[in-house]
Structures are given as structure tokens and as C-alpha cells.
Design a protein around this motif. Sequence first.
Motif, PDB file in Angstrom:
ATOM      1  N   LEU A 123       0.827  -1.209   0.000  1.00 28.44           N
ATOM      2  CA  LEU A 123       0.000   0.000   0.000  1.00 28.44           C
ATOM      3  C   LEU A 123       0.862   1.260   0.000  1.00 28.44           C
ATOM      4  N   GLU A 124       1.969   1.235   0.720  1.00 26.50           N
ATOM      5  CA  GLU A 124       2.880   2.379   0.737  1.00 26.50           C
ATOM      6  C   GLU A 124       3.469   2.610  -0.655  1.00 26.50           C
ATOM      7  N   ALA A 125       3.781   1.527  -1.358  1.00 32.64           N
ATOM      8  CA  ALA A 125       4.311   1.652  -2.717  1.00 32.64           C
ATOM      9  C   ALA A 125       3.257   2.247  -3.647  1.00 32.64           C
ATOM     10  N   GLN A 126       2.015   1.793  -3.512  1.00 32.67           N
ATOM     11  CA  GLN A 126       0.930   2.343  -4.328  1.00 32.67           C
ATOM     12  C   GLN A 126       0.716   3.823  -4.004  1.00 32.67           C
ATOM     13  N   LYS A 127       0.778   4.154  -2.736  1.00 31.42           N
ATOM     14  CA  LYS A 127       0.600   5.544  -2.313  1.00 31.42           C
ATOM     15  C   LYS A 127       1.697   6.416  -2.900  1.00 31.42           C
ATOM     16  N   SER A 128       2.930   5.937  -2.845  1.00 33.15           N
ATOM     17  CA  SER A 128       4.053   6.690  -3.379  1.00 33.15           C
ATOM     18  C   SER A 128       3.890   6.935  -4.874  1.00 33.15           C
ATOM     19  N   SER A 129       3.470   5.904  -5.586  1.00 32.35           N
ATOM     20  CA  SER A 129       3.255   6.029  -7.023  1.00 32.35           C
ATOM     21  C   SER A 129       2.144   7.030  -7.316  1.00 32.35           C
ATOM     22  N   PHE A 130       1.053   6.943  -6.577  1.00 35.40           N
ATOM     23  CA  PHE A 130      -0.062   7.862  -6.764  1.00 35.40           C
ATOM     24  C   PHE A 130       0.363   9.299  -6.479  1.00 35.40           C
ATOM     25  N   MET A 131       1.125   9.498  -5.402  1.00 37.86           N
ATOM     26  CA  MET A 131       1.572  10.843  -5.050  1.00 37.86           C
ATOM     27  C   MET A 131       2.492  11.412  -6.132  1.00 37.86           C
ATOM     28  N   ALA A 132       3.330  10.566  -6.717  1.00 37.72           N
ATOM     29  CA  ALA A 132       4.207  11.022  -7.801  1.00 37.72           C
ATOM     30  C   ALA A 132       3.377  11.440  -9.010  1.00 37.72           C
ATOM     31  N   GLU A 133       2.341  10.660  -9.325  1.00 36.81           N
ATOM     32  CA  GLU A 133       1.471  11.016 -10.445  1.00 36.81           C
ATOM     33  C   GLU A 133       0.717  12.316 -10.164  1.00 36.81           C
ATOM     34  N   ALA A 134       0.221  12.465  -8.950  1.00 38.20           N
ATOM     35  CA  ALA A 134      -0.499  13.685  -8.586  1.00 38.20           C
ATOM     36  C   ALA A 134       0.428  14.894  -8.657  1.00 38.20           C
ATOM     37  N   ASN A 135       1.658  14.733  -8.226  1.00 41.28           N
ATOM     38  CA  ASN A 135       2.634  15.809  -8.265  1.00 41.28           C
ATOM     39  C   ASN A 135       2.943  16.212  -9.712  1.00 41.28           C
ATOM     40  N   ALA A 136       3.115  15.210 -10.568  1.00 40.78           N
ATOM     41  CA  ALA A 136       3.377  15.496 -11.985  1.00 40.78           C
ATOM     42  C   ALA A 136       2.187  16.230 -12.603  1.00 40.78           C
TER      43      ALA A 136
END
Length: 62
Positions: A37-50
Amino acid sequence: MIQTEKLSKERSMHSLVSETKKLDEERTAIKKEISELEAQKSSFMAEANAYNHAKAAIDSEA
């Protein structure tokens, strides 16, 4: 009498050891799930930031 008590305590100990093993397995599974879940969260946050950076760039041009 003493033999009966010994047998009872051995059964209790075996039960506790089994429960401990079960809980350790559950803890390991939960830790793995948290990691995923932390990995998914990190990926989502990177996409949101982009997305936010791209949107800001577009908004600044308008």
C-alpha cells in the motif's frame, strides 16, 4: 496429580505456541500488505505531483 498438572501445562504451552505462530504469520502478512500500500501511495503521489506541475505550467501560460 503432578503428572496431570504437567500434561495440562504442556497442552497450554502448545496452544500458546501455536497461537503465537499464527499471530506472527498474520503480522508478516499485514506488514507485506502495508508495504504494498505504501508503494501504491508513493506512485499515486508522484502522479499527482506530476499532474499538479503540468497544470501549473499550463495555467501560467494562460
